[in-house]
Design an enzyme around this catalytic site. Structure first.
Site, PDB file in Angstrom:
ATOM      1  N   HIS A   1     -10.318  50.019 113.430  1.00 25.63           N
ATOM      2  CA  HIS A   1      -9.532  49.925 112.195  1.00 25.63           C
ATOM      3  C   HIS A   1     -10.101  48.876 111.239  1.00 25.63           C
ATOM      4  O   HIS A   1      -9.359  48.218 110.511  1.00 25.63           O
ATOM      5  CB  HIS A   1      -8.061  49.625 112.498  1.00 25.63           C
ATOM      6  CG  HIS A   1      -7.288  50.817 112.940  1.00 25.63           C
ATOM      7  ND1 HIS A   1      -5.926  50.831 113.080  1.00 25.63           N
ATOM      8  CD2 HIS A   1      -7.687  52.067 113.286  1.00 25.63           C
ATOM      9  CE1 HIS A   1      -5.513  52.005 113.479  1.00 25.63           C
ATOM     10  NE2 HIS A   1      -6.582  52.776 113.621  1.00 25.63           N
TER      11      HIS A   1
ATOM     12  N   GLU B   1      -3.172  61.415 110.863  1.00 20.63           N
ATOM     13  CA  GLU B   1      -2.875  60.846 112.179  1.00 20.63           C
ATOM     14  C   GLU B   1      -2.596  59.356 112.072  1.00 20.63           C
ATOM     15  O   GLU B   1      -1.696  58.825 112.739  1.00 20.63           O
ATOM     16  CB  GLU B   1      -4.053  61.091 113.128  1.00 20.63           C
ATOM     17  CG  GLU B   1      -3.785  60.744 114.595  1.00 20.63           C
ATOM     18  CD  GLU B   1      -4.169  59.322 114.978  1.00 20.63           C
ATOM     19  OE1 GLU B   1      -3.940  58.949 116.141  1.00 20.63           O
ATOM     20  OE2 GLU B   1      -4.692  58.576 114.118  1.00 20.63           O
TER      21      GLU B   1
END
Length: 527
Positions: A437, A310
């Site tokens: 992230h 993804e």
């Protein structure tokens, strides 16, 4: 969570799925002894401890991996897939399958960027090539989505481009076609910017590309527009390799196999961190509900999907949808996506299926799915809001073929507003997930209250729609909503099949070795 869908150039394999053994009549007899699934029954079984234990397991996988991540194809991700496969198989309730495919994955990357000698906070975009450039910056007009936005004086210079409207990868390609030696894309909201350009295409190469905060971008623009020349020094380094990986699918053995509720989350992380909120929270939420559902019988079939790749551009979910035949796609009546459901500075957001907030309406049935989750939060006495239905996560390919979609989200790099802080608590002016992230996206990054509530939301939806799709205004056939029907998605993959040949027999042998107790542990085809 995948930040922006890039230009896809995917290398797919032939589909290979190995079902767990069907125990025949005994399985069916046991199935019919179970009580019917229900929203209340499934929600009651959701336990915070189980979710936390699962999250800790994923963190352990990441921390035992070089790079301390669960990047698609890494040891941490392979262990995640193994864990899901084993946990689901031992329930003897699902047909558990592995769907392998391959693609180019960026294993590592780094960037340095200075403006007039002053070091900037920046990050390399995934799939940016390595390179070095020292040159003045030139402002690209508008949002850099048209060739005419790139001025002639850009040749030999570094392009300064605003985020917005079109794909990051398209901006990098366009900058290169205009002669730029590098690209700097600055954020259109407060805060730093990182993302992916998407898997590169040989005929449309990228230039070295980095992200910059909105604040830094605005300061550079002000200097240039004031008549100053701003010199940028850009250095990028990246390692990109072809990687074999797998989607994990688990479909109930019972229930009407012509009427399927699909529920999904992505199983991989970015290279920068372990990905325990993004999307370990979705992984564990789905696994918890899948385990609990095994105590019940259903009238409709339920398919849980954990999508790999993804973070590189919705690769696994795109491959899954692209390989569905039209009759098989038509059996999926609704898809629910759960990507980041435990953000530490969370809000309770629902995909805007009816388009009332962001003016982008989902396929028929999507509005009702949004309203379902609104009712869920209301019954819990909780506030909720809408989030844009822009295809940013794995529901995108399902939207593309007209499948009703929905889900919940607790926020990523966006900044919480004062109004949202009043509604949901937390801190205004701070990202929903300050570790988005990053290496800090570990177990300590999770909001356990949001984690449990949103997992109960998954349970409520599965308990409801595993019994009946009544109330959903569904299409009877699968049709395209956004110009990417299944045939086009499949064609995009099939073109790559002509370029790269995957040894399906090797795949079957490796899997058979594992099933038969061989010492070979390479059945997932990661290398």
């Amino acid at each position: 969570m995948f930040r922006q869908l890039g230009i896809l150039a995917l290398a797919a394999t032939a589909t290979f799925a190995q079902d767990v053994d069907n125990e025949g009549a005994d399985v069916h007899a046991e199935f019919w002894k179970k009580p019917w699934a229900s929203s209340k029954g499934l929600q009651h079984l959701v336990k915070e401890k189980s979710l936390l234990d699962c999250a800790q397991t994923l963190e352990d996988f990441a921390y035992a991996t070089e790079g301390r991540n669960r990047l698609a194809g890494s040891k941490g991700h392979n262990d995640t897939v193994d864990f899901l496969y084993k946990e689901l198989s031992k329930l003897n309730y699902y047909n558990v399958t592995l769907q392998p495919w391959s693609a180019l994955i960026q294993e590592s990357g780094d960037a340095n960027f200075t403006l007039d000698g002053e070091k900037q906070s920046t990050s390399i975009f995934s799939y940016s090539p390595s390179g070095n450039a020292t040159s003045p910056l030139v402002i690209v007009d508008n949002l850099g989505c048209e060739a005419s936005d790139y001025p002639a004086e850009l040749s030999g210079k570094i392009a300064l481009i605003s985020r917005g409207e079109c794909e990051f990868g398209a901006k990098s390609v366009s900058a290169g076609l205009a002669g730029a030696v590098g690209a700097v894309i600055y954020n259109n909201v407060p805060g730093d910017l990182n993302g992916t350009l998407g898997v590169p295409s040989p005929d449309r190469p990228y230039v070295p590309t980095v992200g910059l905060s909105q604040e830094a971008g605005a300061a550079v623009i002000a200097k240039i527009q004031g008549g100053a020349e701003v010199i940028g020094e850009l250095s990028t380094y990246s390692v990109i390799k072809e990687t074999f990986t797998n989607n994990v699918l688990a479909t109930t053995k019972g229930g009407d196999q012509d009427n399927i509720l699909a529920v999904g989350a992505h199983s991989d992380s970015v290279a920068e961190g372990p990905g325990i909120n993004d999307d370990g929270s979705g992984i564990c939420g789905l696994l918890e509900v899948a385990k609990d559902l095994a105590r019940f019988k259903t009238k409709n079939a339920v398919r849980f999907g954990w999508w790999s790749g993804e973070e590189e551009g919705l690769l696994g979910s795109t491959y899954y949808v692209a390989t569905l035949s039209e009759p098989e796609a038509a059996k999926i009546k609704a898809y629910l996506n759960f990507d980041m459901i435990a953000s530490p500075n969370y809000y309770y957001a629902i995909y805007d299926g009816d388009g009332s907030t962001f003016n982008l309406t989902g396929p028929p049935g999507s509005a009702e799915l949004e309203h379902f989750f609104e009712d869920f939060y209301t019954k819990k006495g909780l506030n909720f809001t809408a989030t844009e239905f822009d295809g940013r996560s794995d529901y995108g390919p399902f939207l593309d073929v007209g499948i009703a979609s929905g889900g919940t989200f607790t926020g990523a790099e966006g900044i919480k507003t004062e109004e949202e802080a009043a509604q949901f608590g937390g801190e205004a002016g701070v990202p929903y997930d300050v570790n988005y992230h990053q290496a800090g996206d570990n177990v300590t990054n999770l909001a356990l209250d949001a984690f449990e509530v949103n997992t109960k939301g998954i349970a409520a939806a599965v308990g409801t729609y595993s019994i009946s799709f009544e109330g959903l205004n569904l299409n009877t056939t699968t049709v395209a909503r956004r110009g990417a029907p299944a045939a086009r998605l499949a064609k995009r993959w099939n073109k790559q099949l002509l370029k790269r040949n995957f040894d399906l027999q090797t795949a079957r042998r490796r899997y058979a070795d594992k099933k038969c107790g061989s010492k070979s542990h390479d059945y997932h085809l990661y290398k």
